[in-house]
Design an enzyme around this catalytic site. Structure first.
Site, PDB file in Angstrom:
ATOM      1  N   ASP A  53       9.195 -15.899  25.847  1.00 58.47           N
ATOM      2  CA  ASP A  53      10.095 -15.566  24.750  1.00 58.47           C
ATOM      3  C   ASP A  53      10.012 -16.626  23.660  1.00 58.47           C
ATOM      4  OD1 ASP A  53      12.928 -13.916  24.200  1.00 58.47           O
ATOM      5  OD2 ASP A  53      12.855 -15.930  23.347  1.00 58.47           O
ATOM      6  N   TYR A  58      11.246 -20.626  15.827  1.00 57.36           N
ATOM      7  CA  TYR A  58      10.933 -21.764  16.720  1.00 57.36           C
ATOM      8  C   TYR A  58       9.709 -22.535  16.248  1.00 57.36           C
ATOM      9  CZ  TYR A  58      13.746 -19.049  20.141  1.00 57.36           C
ATOM     10  OH  TYR A  58      14.716 -18.318  20.782  1.00 57.36           O
ATOM     11  N   LYS A  83      10.768 -12.943  17.481  1.00 59.78           N
ATOM     12  CA  LYS A  83      11.973 -12.520  16.756  1.00 59.78           C
ATOM     13  C   LYS A  83      11.772 -12.682  15.259  1.00 59.78           C
ATOM     14  CE  LYS A  83      14.406 -14.381  20.707  1.00 59.78           C
ATOM     15  NZ  LYS A  83      13.628 -15.585  21.045  1.00 59.78           N
ATOM     16  N   HIS A 113      16.633 -11.693  14.829  1.00 59.58           N
ATOM     17  CA  HIS A 113      17.129 -12.906  15.502  1.00 59.58           C
ATOM     18  C   HIS A 113      18.648 -13.084  15.380  1.00 59.58           C
ATOM     19  CE1 HIS A 113      15.484 -17.069  16.843  1.00 59.58           C
ATOM     20  NE2 HIS A 113      16.575 -16.762  17.494  1.00 59.58           N
TER      21      HIS A 113
END
Ligand code: A2P
Length: 276
Positions: A53, A58, A83, A113
């Site tokens: 994930d 990120y 996301k 997100h």
């Protein structure tokens, strides 16, 4: 097939659109791009994880893709979630960029997100990304009950997953029950309370009684409710340990003691304080 369906061996959850989501995935939130992320994902895949994930926010999709290729596994064997960063305007273009970074033709799950700009703003673009084959399934993250209902009301293709912060302490029971009723799988991020719950007295007591680790107790609590979890770790032994929760079972009494740790009062909210 209903979304209540489980795989024969009980390690995956079937989504409403037929997708198959492994109940344990490696989460890579806050894992820096580069060697640390490549190693963590490689160790997870070597240990038997088939679910990773990540997210555009990120900044480590490139490392996830590198580890996937280095593992030698077929792309089809691994469930990849990313996301859409809702600060951006176009989920389709953002998906194309994610796929380039991941070095793959599609992701298995693409989530909004958080509901920035309103819960429905990104949804037509998410549906388009699915039509184009950039993702197999689409869903949301950090959506409360009302936000989820708004998306579902306008959707041609309803969300299959709502990924939220979820653990015994953040046991948002009303949100979980609403997701179940709507055929949406609630997926748990921060299942260890970002590590803070590992020292909880009740969790430690149950770990002592069972001979498992506190992390295993917390992950088993969620999985025993058929809730997928994405614990994050950058340590090989912990990554391996966090997957070893399928041959253990918590008693009803231990489950109830963990349920009682809830500090959300069974909330329907996804967040106490919205950051967007
Ligand atoms: P680390 O990455 O240094 O291993 P969450 O998934 O709830 O966000 O929790 C992640 C935090 O929990 C990280 O700080 C991670 O540390 C730690 N962690 C993950 N798995 C374990 C484990 N099995 N034992 C101890 N700490 C763990």
């Amino acid at each position: 097939m209903t979304n209540d369906a489980m795989s024969q061996d009980g390690t995956t959850r079937t989504l409403a659109d037929g997708g198959s989501l492994p109940l344990v995935g490696l989460g890579v939130w806050q894992v820096p791009d580069g060697r640390a992320c490549v190693d963590a994902v490689r160790w997870a895949l070597d240990a038997g994880y088939r679910h990773i994930d990540t997210a555009q926010a990120y900044g480590n999709e490139t490392s996830v893709g590198k580890a996937l290729r280095e593992s030698g596994l077929d792309r089809a064997e691994v469930f990849i979630t990313t996301k859409f960063h809702p600060g951006g305007s176009d989920p389709v273009r953002a998906a194309e960029q994610s796929l380039r970074r991941l070095g793959t033709d599609y992701v298995d799950l693409y989530l909004v997100h958080w509901p920035q700009g309103g819960p429905t703003r990104a949804w037509p673009g998410m549906e388009r990304a699915a039509e184009l084959g950039y993702t197999r399934s689409i869903g949301v993250s950090n959506f409360d009950v009302a936000e989820l209902a708004e998306v579902t009301a306008i959707a041609d293709r309803p969300p299959t997953v709502n990924q939220v912060s979820f653990s015994p302490v953040t046991f948002r029971r009303e949100l979980w029950e609403a997701c179940e009723r709507a055929g949406v799988v609630l997926e748990a991020y921060s299942p260890l309370g970002t590590g803070r719950l590992l020292g909880d007295q009740t969790v430690k007591a149950i770990a002592d009684e069972t001979g498992w680790t506190p992390a295993q107790v917390l992950l088993r609590w969620a999985v025993q409710k058929r809730i997928p979890v994405i614990p994050k770790s950058v340590h090989r032994e912990r990554i391996e340990q966090n997957l070893r929760i399928f041959d253990i079972e918590l008693s009803d009494e231990a489950m109830a003691r963990l349920d009682a740790l809830d500090r959300t009062h069974g909330t329907a909210k996804a967040q106490e304080r919205k950051w967007w």
